[in-house]
Design an enzyme around this catalytic site. Sequence first.
Site, PDB file in Angstrom:
ATOM      1  N   GLY A  17       0.829  -1.216   0.000  1.00  0.00           N
ATOM      2  CA  GLY A  17       0.000   0.000   0.000  1.00  0.00           C
ATOM      3  C   GLY A  17       0.857   1.257   0.000  1.00  0.00           C
ATOM      4  O   GLY A  17       0.557   2.228  -0.709  1.00  0.00           O
ATOM      5  N   SER A 120      -2.395 -12.933  -4.998  1.00  0.00           N
ATOM      6  CA  SER A 120      -1.053 -13.476  -4.767  1.00  0.00           C
ATOM      7  C   SER A 120      -0.832 -14.665  -5.693  1.00  0.00           C
ATOM      8  O   SER A 120      -1.782 -15.377  -6.050  1.00  0.00           O
ATOM      9  CB  SER A 120      -0.959 -13.951  -3.319  1.00  0.00           C
ATOM     10  OG  SER A 120       0.117 -14.840  -3.165  1.00  0.00           O
ATOM     11  N   SER A 121       0.434 -14.908  -6.011  1.00  0.00           N
ATOM     12  CA  SER A 121       0.753 -16.044  -6.891  1.00  0.00           C
ATOM     13  C   SER A 121       0.490 -17.392  -6.215  1.00  0.00           C
ATOM     14  O   SER A 121       0.510 -18.422  -6.887  1.00  0.00           O
ATOM     15  CB  SER A 121       2.211 -15.973  -7.354  1.00  0.00           C
ATOM     16  OG  SER A 121       3.070 -15.988  -6.237  1.00  0.00           O
ATOM     17  N   CYS A 122       0.234 -17.391  -4.905  1.00  0.00           N
ATOM     18  CA  CYS A 122      -0.041 -18.680  -4.239  1.00  0.00           C
ATOM     19  C   CYS A 122      -1.445 -19.204  -4.540  1.00  0.00           C
ATOM     20  O   CYS A 122      -1.806 -20.284  -4.086  1.00  0.00           O
ATOM     21  CB  CYS A 122       0.197 -18.586  -2.741  1.00  0.00           C
ATOM     22  SG  CYS A 122      -1.019 -17.604  -1.892  1.00  0.00           S
ATOM     23  N   TYR A 149      -4.644 -18.855   2.997  1.00  0.00           N
ATOM     24  CA  TYR A 149      -4.442 -17.544   2.361  1.00  0.00           C
ATOM     25  C   TYR A 149      -4.832 -17.618   0.885  1.00  0.00           C
ATOM     26  O   TYR A 149      -5.510 -16.727   0.358  1.00  0.00           O
ATOM     27  CB  TYR A 149      -2.974 -17.143   2.518  1.00  0.00           C
ATOM     28  CG  TYR A 149      -2.625 -15.795   1.963  1.00  0.00           C
ATOM     29  CD1 TYR A 149      -3.106 -14.629   2.557  1.00  0.00           C
ATOM     30  CD2 TYR A 149      -1.793 -15.660   0.846  1.00  0.00           C
ATOM     31  CE1 TYR A 149      -2.769 -13.377   2.053  1.00  0.00           C
ATOM     32  CE2 TYR A 149      -1.452 -14.424   0.342  1.00  0.00           C
ATOM     33  CZ  TYR A 149      -1.949 -13.285   0.943  1.00  0.00           C
ATOM     34  OH  TYR A 149      -1.623 -12.046   0.447  1.00  0.00           O
ATOM     35  N   LYS A 153      -7.672 -15.525  -1.223  1.00  0.00           N
ATOM     36  CA  LYS A 153      -7.319 -14.715  -2.398  1.00  0.00           C
ATOM     37  C   LYS A 153      -8.111 -15.158  -3.644  1.00  0.00           C
ATOM     38  O   LYS A 153      -8.493 -14.334  -4.467  1.00  0.00           O
ATOM     39  CB  LYS A 153      -5.805 -14.789  -2.650  1.00  0.00           C
ATOM     40  CG  LYS A 153      -5.007 -14.004  -1.622  1.00  0.00           C
ATOM     41  CD  LYS A 153      -5.301 -12.537  -1.779  1.00  0.00           C
ATOM     42  CE  LYS A 153      -4.770 -11.665  -0.697  1.00  0.00           C
ATOM     43  NZ  LYS A 153      -5.258 -10.277  -0.783  1.00  0.00           N
ATOM     44  N   ASN A 178       6.218 -13.057  -5.610  1.00  0.00           N
ATOM     45  CA  ASN A 178       6.809 -12.700  -4.299  1.00  0.00           C
ATOM     46  C   ASN A 178       7.438 -11.306  -4.377  1.00  0.00           C
ATOM     47  O   ASN A 178       8.216 -11.039  -5.299  1.00  0.00           O
ATOM     48  CB  ASN A 178       7.896 -13.711  -3.914  1.00  0.00           C
ATOM     49  CG  ASN A 178       7.311 -15.048  -3.482  1.00  0.00           C
ATOM     50  OD1 ASN A 178       6.310 -15.497  -4.026  1.00  0.00           O
ATOM     51  ND2 ASN A 178       7.926 -15.670  -2.499  1.00  0.00           N
ATOM     52  N   LEU A 179       7.089 -10.462  -3.428  1.00  0.00           N
ATOM     53  CA  LEU A 179       7.514  -9.061  -3.457  1.00  0.00           C
ATOM     54  C   LEU A 179       8.547  -8.773  -2.378  1.00  0.00           C
ATOM     55  O   LEU A 179       8.588  -9.455  -1.354  1.00  0.00           O
ATOM     56  CB  LEU A 179       6.298  -8.153  -3.240  1.00  0.00           C
ATOM     57  CG  LEU A 179       5.159  -8.354  -4.238  1.00  0.00           C
ATOM     58  CD1 LEU A 179       3.906  -7.610  -3.769  1.00  0.00           C
ATOM     59  CD2 LEU A 179       5.577  -7.875  -5.627  1.00  0.00           C
ATOM     60  N   HIS A 192       8.612 -12.929   5.023  1.00  0.00           N
ATOM     61  CA  HIS A 192       8.977 -13.712   3.840  1.00  0.00           C
ATOM     62  C   HIS A 192      10.494 -13.926   3.832  1.00  0.00           C
ATOM     63  O   HIS A 192      11.230 -13.312   4.601  1.00  0.00           O
ATOM     64  CB  HIS A 192       8.537 -12.979   2.573  1.00  0.00           C
ATOM     65  CG  HIS A 192       7.060 -12.996   2.346  1.00  0.00           C
ATOM     66  ND1 HIS A 192       6.253 -11.950   2.717  1.00  0.00           N
ATOM     67  CD2 HIS A 192       6.243 -13.936   1.823  1.00  0.00           C
ATOM     68  CE1 HIS A 192       4.996 -12.249   2.413  1.00  0.00           C
ATOM     69  NE2 HIS A 192       4.963 -13.450   1.875  1.00  0.00           N
ATOM     70  N   ARG A 222      11.965 -19.319  -6.617  1.00  0.00           N
ATOM     71  CA  ARG A 222      11.029 -18.210  -6.424  1.00  0.00           C
ATOM     72  C   ARG A 222      11.420 -17.055  -7.338  1.00  0.00           C
ATOM     73  O   ARG A 222      12.580 -16.855  -7.651  1.00  0.00           O
ATOM     74  CB  ARG A 222      11.066 -17.689  -4.972  1.00  0.00           C
ATOM     75  CG  ARG A 222      10.546 -18.644  -3.922  1.00  0.00           C
ATOM     76  CD  ARG A 222       9.028 -18.780  -3.973  1.00  0.00           C
ATOM     77  NE  ARG A 222       8.539 -19.653  -2.911  1.00  0.00           N
ATOM     78  CZ  ARG A 222       8.524 -20.995  -2.968  1.00  0.00           C
ATOM     79  NH1 ARG A 222       8.961 -21.625  -4.046  1.00  0.00           N
ATOM     80  NH2 ARG A 222       8.059 -21.699  -1.947  1.00  0.00           N
ATOM     81  N   ASP A 282       9.713 -26.455   2.703  1.00  0.00           N
ATOM     82  CA  ASP A 282      10.129 -25.784   1.463  1.00  0.00           C
ATOM     83  C   ASP A 282       8.983 -25.025   0.817  1.00  0.00           C
ATOM     84  O   ASP A 282       9.194 -24.063   0.088  1.00  0.00           O
ATOM     85  CB  ASP A 282      10.608 -26.834   0.448  1.00  0.00           C
ATOM     86  CG  ASP A 282      12.096 -27.102   0.548  1.00  0.00           C
ATOM     87  OD1 ASP A 282      12.812 -26.300   1.178  1.00  0.00           O
ATOM     88  OD2 ASP A 282      12.539 -28.127  -0.010  1.00  0.00           O
TER      89      ASP A 282
HETATM   90  O1  GFB Z   1       9.033 -16.283   1.316  1.00  0.00           O
HETATM   91  P1  GFB Z   1       8.512 -17.481   1.971  1.00  0.00           P
HETATM   92  O2  GFB Z   1       8.295 -17.398   3.446  1.00  0.00           O
HETATM   93  O3  GFB Z   1       7.143 -17.942   1.357  1.00  0.00           O
HETATM   94  O4  GFB Z   1       9.534 -18.703   1.751  1.00  0.00           O
HETATM   95  P2  GFB Z   1       6.661 -18.741   0.040  1.00  0.00           P
HETATM   96  C1  GFB Z   1      10.115 -18.989   0.499  1.00  0.00           C
HETATM   97  C2  GFB Z   1      11.123 -20.105   0.658  1.00  0.00           C
HETATM   98  O5  GFB Z   1      12.255 -19.620   1.404  1.00  0.00           O
HETATM   99  C3  GFB Z   1      10.619 -21.353   1.412  1.00  0.00           C
HETATM  100  C4  GFB Z   1      12.597 -20.548   2.397  1.00  0.00           C
HETATM  101  O6  GFB Z   1      11.131 -22.491   0.762  1.00  0.00           O
HETATM  102  C5  GFB Z   1      11.256 -21.174   2.792  1.00  0.00           C
HETATM  103  O7  GFB Z   1      11.456 -22.407   3.471  1.00  0.00           O
HETATM  104  N1  GFB Z   1      13.318 -19.877   3.504  1.00  0.00           N
HETATM  105  C6  GFB Z   1      14.636 -20.055   3.822  1.00  0.00           C
HETATM  106  C7  GFB Z   1      12.813 -18.993   4.376  1.00  0.00           C
HETATM  107  N2  GFB Z   1      14.969 -19.349   4.908  1.00  0.00           N
HETATM  108  C8  GFB Z   1      13.856 -18.669   5.274  1.00  0.00           C
HETATM  109  C9  GFB Z   1      13.588 -17.753   6.335  1.00  0.00           C
HETATM  110  O8  GFB Z   1      14.431 -17.429   7.172  1.00  0.00           O
HETATM  111  N3  GFB Z   1      12.326 -17.229   6.376  1.00  0.00           N
HETATM  112  C10 GFB Z   1      11.366 -17.571   5.471  1.00  0.00           C
HETATM  113  N4  GFB Z   1      10.163 -17.001   5.563  1.00  0.00           N
HETATM  114  N5  GFB Z   1      11.591 -18.464   4.473  1.00  0.00           N
HETATM  115  C11 GFB Z   1       4.564 -17.298   0.298  1.00  0.00           C
HETATM  116  C12 GFB Z   1       3.205 -17.588   0.841  1.00  0.00           C
HETATM  117  O9  GFB Z   1       5.121 -18.538   0.103  1.00  0.00           O
HETATM  118  O10 GFB Z   1       4.518 -16.606  -0.899  1.00  0.00           O
HETATM  119  C13 GFB Z   1       2.370 -16.393   0.899  1.00  0.00           C
HETATM  120  O11 GFB Z   1       3.346 -18.159   2.125  1.00  0.00           O
HETATM  121  C14 GFB Z   1       2.484 -15.517  -0.336  1.00  0.00           C
HETATM  122  O12 GFB Z   1       1.070 -16.820   1.045  1.00  0.00           O
HETATM  123  C15 GFB Z   1       3.891 -15.377  -0.855  1.00  0.00           C
HETATM  124  O13 GFB Z   1       1.677 -16.050  -1.353  1.00  0.00           O
HETATM  125  C16 GFB Z   1       3.935 -14.716  -2.204  1.00  0.00           C
HETATM  126  O14 GFB Z   1       7.226 -18.132  -1.207  1.00  0.00           O
HETATM  127  O15 GFB Z   1       6.902 -20.199   0.190  1.00  0.00           O
END
Ligand code: GFB
Length: 321
Positions: A17, A120-122, A149, A153, A178-179, A192, A222, A282
């Site tokens: 936003g 979202s792309s999810c 989520y 969406k 992913n942003l 994230h 990603r 993952d």
């Molecule tokens: O960004 P992230 O949390 O979400 O995680 P998603 C992306 C990848 O990074 C996963 C790894 O495989 C995580 O296991 N990763 C490695 C980590 N180290 C870390 C860390 O320290 N923190 C986090 N958070 N991840 C999201 C959705 O999925 O994508 C949302 O949960 C949304 O709903 C968003 O749609 C766009 O990319 O997996």
Amino acid sequence: MNKTDKILIAGSAGMVGSAILRSLRSQGYTNIVGTFNRKVPEKLESVKYHRIDLLDLHACTSLFTEENPDYVFYAAAIVGGISANNTLRAQFLYENLQIQNNVIHTAYLSQVKKLLYLGSSCIYPKNAPQPIKEEHLLTGPLEYTNEPYAIAKIAGLKMCENYNLQYGTKYISAMPTNLYGPNDNYDLQTSHVLPALIRKFHEARISGAAYVNIWGTGSPLREFMHVDDLAAAVVFLMENYEGTPFINIGWGRDISIKELAILIKEIVGFSGTLIFDHTKPDGTPKKLLDTTLLTELGFTPKIKLRPGIESTYSDFLKKYG
Ligand code: GFB
């Protein structure tokens, strides 16, 4: 959209936003109203803010009655990374459904000219063909870690589609990849991956730690887009796109989490090693959006990944360094 039309940004304090707000201001829009709730935005001249809980339909109705906006950008979701999605499951489902129902329906009752809904792309199936086209929606099972989520969406974009069909509204929906960027969430439990790694590498460098812990195997792919590119894209769509089919917004290339970690390690200047924690999920194995529709409409993102992360790290240092 005229420069003096009243534009409401629902959720103007979050990373998305606040980027839309910056983009509108930089393009000369002068009549902007923002909403915030938990996170308080920095005060900006000529922007009117309402502190409001959009879960509350009465408060939402009062807001639209008082402001009577011409255009609405919907960026008011409760969001987070893989762990937040997987643990705050009920909250992500309930709050996102409730807030978007309130805003989308109230926008209809108050006859706004146009609303842009951000998803979202999810929303796409866990094993969707790559790059993912808009037509892949609802063709297979979702990734379980972010299913609540994603379902909220999908409901939001279907609200927009069906309000257009039944009521003749002009709602458009955009599905960003992913942003990352300024004003992100750096809480290690709920963030994230990109902001989490900026913080982890920064703190490891300062403390002289020998290693940084990376969740999962490092192999998931990603696509990362700077939020200023996303904001430019959604303002572009509001100005130039009408139609019920929703539009992917992506950057065009993906990288593995391991490659991302190595890049952030270099940018932050950490010299230790990486350890992969296989007890952490993952999530989706690959998630790259097909952006043919957006490109054909005439929009191309500009911010490359390395400079984008460098400027995001500078913003992190200003706030937390
Ligand atoms: O960004 P992230 O949390 O979400 O995680 P998603 C992306 C990848 O990074 C996963 C790894 O495989 C995580 O296991 N990763 C490695 C980590 N180290 C870390 C860390 O320290 N923190 C986090 N958070 N991840 C999201 C959705 O999925 O994508 C949302 O949960 C949304 O709903 C968003 O749609 C766009 O990319 O997996």
